[in-house]
Scaffold this motif. Structure first.
Motif, PDB file in Angstrom:
ATOM      1  N   PRO A  56     -32.028  -5.724  24.093  1.00  0.00           N
ATOM      2  CA  PRO A  56     -30.611  -6.019  23.843  1.00  0.00           C
ATOM      3  C   PRO A  56     -29.758  -4.746  23.798  1.00  0.00           C
ATOM      4  CG  PRO A  56     -32.009  -7.253  22.336  1.00  0.00           C
ATOM      5  CD  PRO A  56     -32.897  -6.277  23.030  1.00  0.00           C
ATOM      6  N   TYR A  57     -28.614  -4.810  24.466  1.00  0.00           N
ATOM      7  CA  TYR A  57     -27.647  -3.704  24.488  1.00  0.00           C
ATOM      8  C   TYR A  57     -26.562  -4.004  23.459  1.00  0.00           C
ATOM      9  CZ  TYR A  57     -23.883  -0.699  26.284  1.00  0.00           C
ATOM     10  OH  TYR A  57     -22.875   0.221  26.413  1.00  0.00           O
ATOM     11  N   ALA A  58     -26.321  -3.072  22.551  1.00  0.00           N
ATOM     12  CA  ALA A  58     -25.355  -3.295  21.474  1.00  0.00           C
ATOM     13  C   ALA A  58     -23.952  -2.915  21.935  1.00  0.00           C
ATOM     14  CB  ALA A  58     -25.744  -2.480  20.244  1.00  0.00           C
ATOM     15  N   ARG A  59     -23.016  -3.862  21.861  1.00  0.00           N
ATOM     16  CA  ARG A  59     -21.633  -3.594  22.255  1.00  0.00           C
ATOM     17  C   ARG A  59     -20.747  -3.324  21.047  1.00  0.00           C
ATOM     18  NH1 ARG A  59     -21.357  -4.197  27.511  1.00  0.00           N
ATOM     19  NH2 ARG A  59     -22.811  -5.578  28.585  1.00  0.00           N
ATOM     20  N   GLY A  60     -21.352  -3.141  19.901  1.00  0.00           N
ATOM     21  CA  GLY A  60     -20.595  -2.830  18.699  1.00  0.00           C
ATOM     22  C   GLY A  60     -21.532  -2.283  17.644  1.00  0.00           C
ATOM     23  N   ALA A  61     -20.988  -2.006  16.494  1.00  0.00           N
ATOM     24  CA  ALA A  61     -21.767  -1.410  15.410  1.00  0.00           C
ATOM     25  C   ALA A  61     -22.609  -2.471  14.710  1.00  0.00           C
ATOM     26  CB  ALA A  61     -20.828  -0.742  14.415  1.00  0.00           C
ATOM     27  N   VAL A  62     -23.852  -2.155  14.490  1.00  0.00           N
ATOM     28  CA  VAL A  62     -24.742  -3.044  13.743  1.00  0.00           C
ATOM     29  C   VAL A  62     -24.309  -3.088  12.276  1.00  0.00           C
ATOM     30  CG1 VAL A  62     -27.101  -3.255  12.840  1.00  0.00           C
ATOM     31  CG2 VAL A  62     -26.724  -2.676  15.246  1.00  0.00           C
ATOM     32  N   ASP A  63     -24.352  -4.262  11.686  1.00  0.00           N
ATOM     33  CA  ASP A  63     -24.113  -4.419  10.238  1.00  0.00           C
ATOM     34  C   ASP A  63     -25.055  -5.506   9.765  1.00  0.00           C
ATOM     35  OD1 ASP A  63     -23.269  -4.576   7.658  1.00  0.00           O
ATOM     36  OD2 ASP A  63     -21.160  -5.001   8.117  1.00  0.00           O
ATOM     37  N   ALA A  64     -26.187  -5.121   9.184  1.00  0.00           N
ATOM     38  CA  ALA A  64     -27.222  -6.108   8.888  1.00  0.00           C
ATOM     39  C   ALA A  64     -28.086  -5.679   7.705  1.00  0.00           C
ATOM     40  CB  ALA A  64     -28.119  -6.297  10.121  1.00  0.00           C
ATOM     41  N   THR A  65     -28.704  -6.677   7.111  1.00  0.00           N
ATOM     42  CA  THR A  65     -29.773  -6.457   6.130  1.00  0.00           C
ATOM     43  C   THR A  65     -31.064  -6.929   6.773  1.00  0.00           C
ATOM     44  OG1 THR A  65     -28.315  -6.721   4.215  1.00  0.00           O
ATOM     45  CG2 THR A  65     -30.677  -7.091   3.866  1.00  0.00           C
ATOM     46  N   VAL A  66     -32.072  -6.052   6.807  1.00  0.00           N
ATOM     47  CA  VAL A  66     -33.332  -6.348   7.478  1.00  0.00           C
ATOM     48  C   VAL A  66     -34.472  -6.241   6.475  1.00  0.00           C
ATOM     49  CG1 VAL A  66     -34.915  -5.711   9.321  1.00  0.00           C
ATOM     50  CG2 VAL A  66     -32.449  -5.441   9.662  1.00  0.00           C
ATOM     51  N   THR A  67     -35.137  -7.350   6.214  1.00  0.00           N
ATOM     52  CA  THR A  67     -36.293  -7.352   5.319  1.00  0.00           C
ATOM     53  C   THR A  67     -37.534  -6.994   6.126  1.00  0.00           C
ATOM     54  OG1 THR A  67     -35.276  -9.018   3.887  1.00  0.00           O
ATOM     55  CG2 THR A  67     -37.665  -8.721   3.713  1.00  0.00           C
ATOM     56  N   VAL A  68     -38.117  -5.859   5.807  1.00  0.00           N
ATOM     57  CA  VAL A  68     -39.263  -5.336   6.554  1.00  0.00           C
ATOM     58  C   VAL A  68     -40.552  -5.807   5.896  1.00  0.00           C
ATOM     59  CG1 VAL A  68     -40.430  -3.226   7.306  1.00  0.00           C
ATOM     60  CG2 VAL A  68     -37.938  -3.334   7.285  1.00  0.00           C
ATOM     61  N   PRO A  69     -41.510  -6.313   6.680  1.00  0.00           N
ATOM     62  CA  PRO A  69     -42.783  -6.758   6.100  1.00  0.00           C
ATOM     63  C   PRO A  69     -43.542  -5.613   5.429  1.00  0.00           C
ATOM     64  CG  PRO A  69     -42.517  -7.561   8.354  1.00  0.00           C
ATOM     65  CD  PRO A  69     -41.434  -6.557   8.130  1.00  0.00           C
ATOM     66  N   GLY A  70     -44.630  -5.973   4.748  1.00  0.00           N
ATOM     67  CA  GLY A  70     -45.395  -5.023   3.967  1.00  0.00           C
ATOM     68  C   GLY A  70     -46.049  -3.927   4.790  1.00  0.00           C
ATOM     69  N   SER A  71     -46.424  -2.868   4.098  1.00  0.00           N
ATOM     70  CA  SER A  71     -47.020  -1.702   4.740  1.00  0.00           C
ATOM     71  C   SER A  71     -48.428  -2.001   5.242  1.00  0.00           C
ATOM     72  CB  SER A  71     -47.077  -0.545   3.732  1.00  0.00           C
ATOM     73  OG  SER A  71     -47.969   0.458   4.157  1.00  0.00           O
ATOM     74  N   LYS A  72     -48.668  -1.667   6.516  1.00  0.00           N
ATOM     75  CA  LYS A  72     -50.015  -1.787   7.064  1.00  0.00           C
ATOM     76  C   LYS A  72     -50.964  -0.850   6.342  1.00  0.00           C
ATOM     77  CE  LYS A  72     -51.412   0.762  10.289  1.00  0.00           C
ATOM     78  NZ  LYS A  72     -51.627   1.543  11.533  1.00  0.00           N
ATOM     79  N   SER A  73     -50.522   0.391   6.115  1.00  0.00           N
ATOM     80  CA  SER A  73     -51.390   1.390   5.496  1.00  0.00           C
ATOM     81  C   SER A  73     -51.802   0.970   4.087  1.00  0.00           C
ATOM     82  CB  SER A  73     -50.681   2.745   5.462  1.00  0.00           C
ATOM     83  OG  SER A  73     -50.406   3.199   6.763  1.00  0.00           O
ATOM     84  N   VAL A  74     -50.841   0.444   3.316  1.00  0.00           N
ATOM     85  CA  VAL A  74     -51.156  -0.003   1.955  1.00  0.00           C
ATOM     86  C   VAL A  74     -52.021  -1.261   1.985  1.00  0.00           C
ATOM     87  CG1 VAL A  74     -50.178  -0.870  -0.204  1.00  0.00           C
ATOM     88  CG2 VAL A  74     -49.110   1.069   0.965  1.00  0.00           C
ATOM     89  N   THR A  75     -51.681  -2.200   2.879  1.00  0.00           N
ATOM     90  CA  THR A  75     -52.451  -3.447   2.954  1.00  0.00           C
ATOM     91  C   THR A  75     -53.909  -3.169   3.276  1.00  0.00           C
ATOM     92  OG1 THR A  75     -50.506  -4.726   3.649  1.00  0.00           O
ATOM     93  CG2 THR A  75     -52.665  -5.671   4.136  1.00  0.00           C
ATOM     94  N   ASN A  76     -54.177  -2.350   4.296  1.00  0.00           N
ATOM     95  CA  ASN A  76     -55.569  -2.135   4.692  1.00  0.00           C
ATOM     96  C   ASN A  76     -56.340  -1.290   3.686  1.00  0.00           C
ATOM     97  OD1 ASN A  76     -55.595  -3.812   6.850  1.00  0.00           O
ATOM     98  ND2 ASN A  76     -55.550  -2.235   8.424  1.00  0.00           N
ATOM     99  N   ARG A  77     -55.696  -0.324   3.060  1.00  0.00           N
ATOM    100  CA  ARG A  77     -56.370   0.399   1.983  1.00  0.00           C
ATOM    101  C   ARG A  77     -56.634  -0.518   0.804  1.00  0.00           C
ATOM    102  NH1 ARG A  77     -53.777   4.060   4.907  1.00  0.00           N
ATOM    103  NH2 ARG A  77     -54.438   6.268   4.930  1.00  0.00           N
TER     104      ARG A  77
END
Length: 443
Positions: A19-40
């Motif tokens: 996707p090409y952005a034609r304006g400024a992003v304004d968002a809240t993004v919930t990021v899933p858990g850490s792979k490094s922490v989960t596997n450890r």
């Protein structure tokens, strides 16, 4: 305002129109858990003396491979909700480790390196194999160290997969020297299982500078949180020497932090579009390498604020080049390179020669793909030099590397006509990335 994307991509396609952005992003993004922490967390819970919980674990290819591998050697992992009846959680119930078994590592460095020491504690042979690329990734540090500590391993002299660890139910442990300059995971692999070794372990790194030290600090912190005694360089120990005493590990109720490295493309979107992105639950204190993004992306032209709502990163619409040593945070290199290709001045990324041995040769791949879009990137002995030029559309190949795919998506925000080959590879650590990306853009 919310950015409008020029296309509505189909993530099932072989080529994904970024996707090409034609304006400024304004968002809240919930990021899933850490792979490094989960596997450890999975490994430590499997080796504990009592059941434990892993809350908000990451469900991705790498973590599901780790969970399934532990199940094949006898560990019980129940997926459901937490003990309070809310939120996704995995209950890990330790059991006697058993063989024979076959472990599919996929192309997950944590699985192929963290589990051979665990396999040495089983009562039978455990065979390790994976994707074709996994056969090319170095394992000699773990294999040689385990042999020195008393394990019997069959690898036909390759120092790589496929291989078989012949477990005998225990491992003597003791002092071992390894060259972990190609991957800090060699050190973490030995430390995670060391409390179960008869003599614990003393790991001495010999060789060039260790990369990705924050990941070793993460390993040490998580070991201590379950009752292990660890001496390390940062706490008065000798340089490049870690000691773990034999002990029983406690079962924990562990909440997994968001994966800050996986937050990178979304923060980059704010920088590239001159917008704003908030990532909830960003921790005040963490050992995750991704926390370095706050400083790096600020130097490249943005600003950030950490509040109870999370981390809010704001771009100004201008991107500055950077000269930075990424040796401790090498996994951030693809995303930083993508942003640097869009900057107003040159960048030099240093200290990341070890990236040639990751999911792909990331330095060669970034150079080739950015240059084929019209860029001017050259490899150095230990990194990249990036001179920004006007870019054009084209196919951005990923080489089955999730961070290459997200790097291409970052460039696609500012360059029309970029198509990402095999965007599905992002499922390795960031499930649903195409949907998260388009939702961020307001599609």
């Amino acid at each position: 305002m919310t950015a409008a994307a020029s296309v509505h991509p189909d993530p099932s396609s072989d080529l994904w129109p970024a996707p090409y952005a034609r304006g400024a992003v304004d968002a809240t993004v919930t990021v899933p858990g850490s792979k490094s922490v989960t596997n450890r967390g999975l490994v430590l819970a499997a080796l504990a003396s009592e059941p434990g919980w892993l809350r908000r674990p990451l469900r991705s290819r790498d973590t599901l491979l780790m969970a399934e591998a532990l199940r094949t050697i006898g560990v019980k992992i129940e997926e459901g909700v937490g003990p309070d009846g809310t939120g996704e959680a995995w209950r890990i119930i330790p059991a006697p480790l058993r063989g024979p078994a076959t472990v599919d590592v996929g192309n997950a460095g944590t699985v192929m390196r963290f589990l051979p020491p665990v396999a040495a504690l089983t009562d039978g042979p455990v065979r390790f194999d994976g994707d074709p690329r996994s056969h090319e990734r170095p394992l000699h540090g773990v294999i040689d160290a385990l042999r020195a500590l008393g394990a019997r391993i069959e690898d036909d002299g390759r120092g790589a997969l496929p291989m078989t660890v012949n477990g005998t139910g225990s491992l003597d442990g003791g002092t071992v020297e390894i060259d972990a300059s190609s991957s800090s995971q060699f050190v973490s692999a030995l430390l995670l299982s060391a409390p179960r070794f008869n003599q614990g372990v003393e790991v001495r790194h010999v060789g060039a500078k260790l990369p990705s030290l924050p990941h070793i600090r993460m390993t040490v912190d998580m070991l201590r949180s379950v009752g292990a005694q660890v001496d390390e360089p940062e706490h008065g120990g000798a340089p490049n020497v870690w000691r773990v005493a034999p002990s029983a590990l406690r079962g924990r109720d562990l909440v997994v932090e968001p994966d800050l490295s996986n937050a990178q493309p979304f923060l980059a979107a704010a920088l590239v579009t001159g917008g704003r992105v908030t990532v909830p639950d960003w921790p005040e204190r963490t050992t995750q390498p991704g926390d370095a993004l706050r400083e790096i992306f600020t130097e490249m032209g943005g600003s950030c604020e950490l509040t109870e709502a999370g981390l809010t990163f704001t771009g100004t619409g201008r991107i500055h080049g950077i000269d930075v040593d990424l040796g401790e945070v090498g996994e951030l290199t693809p995303g930083i390179a993508a942003v640097a290709a869009l900057a107003d001045s040159p960048s030099t990324l240093r200290g990341v020669a070890h990236l040639r041995l990751h999911e792909t040769d990331r330095l060669a791949a970034l150079t080739k793909e950015i240059n084929e879009l019209g860029g001017d990137v050259t490899e150095t002995e230990d990194g990249l030099h990036i001179r920004p030029r006007p870019l054009h559309g084209g196919v951005f190949h990923t080489y089955h590397d999730h961070r290459m795919a997200t790097a291409g998506a970052i460039i696609g925000l500012a360059v029309e006509g970029v198509e990402i080959e095999d965007v599905a590879t992002t499922a390795k650590t960031l499930p649903d990335f195409p949907m998260m990306w388009t939702e961020m853009l307001g599609v």
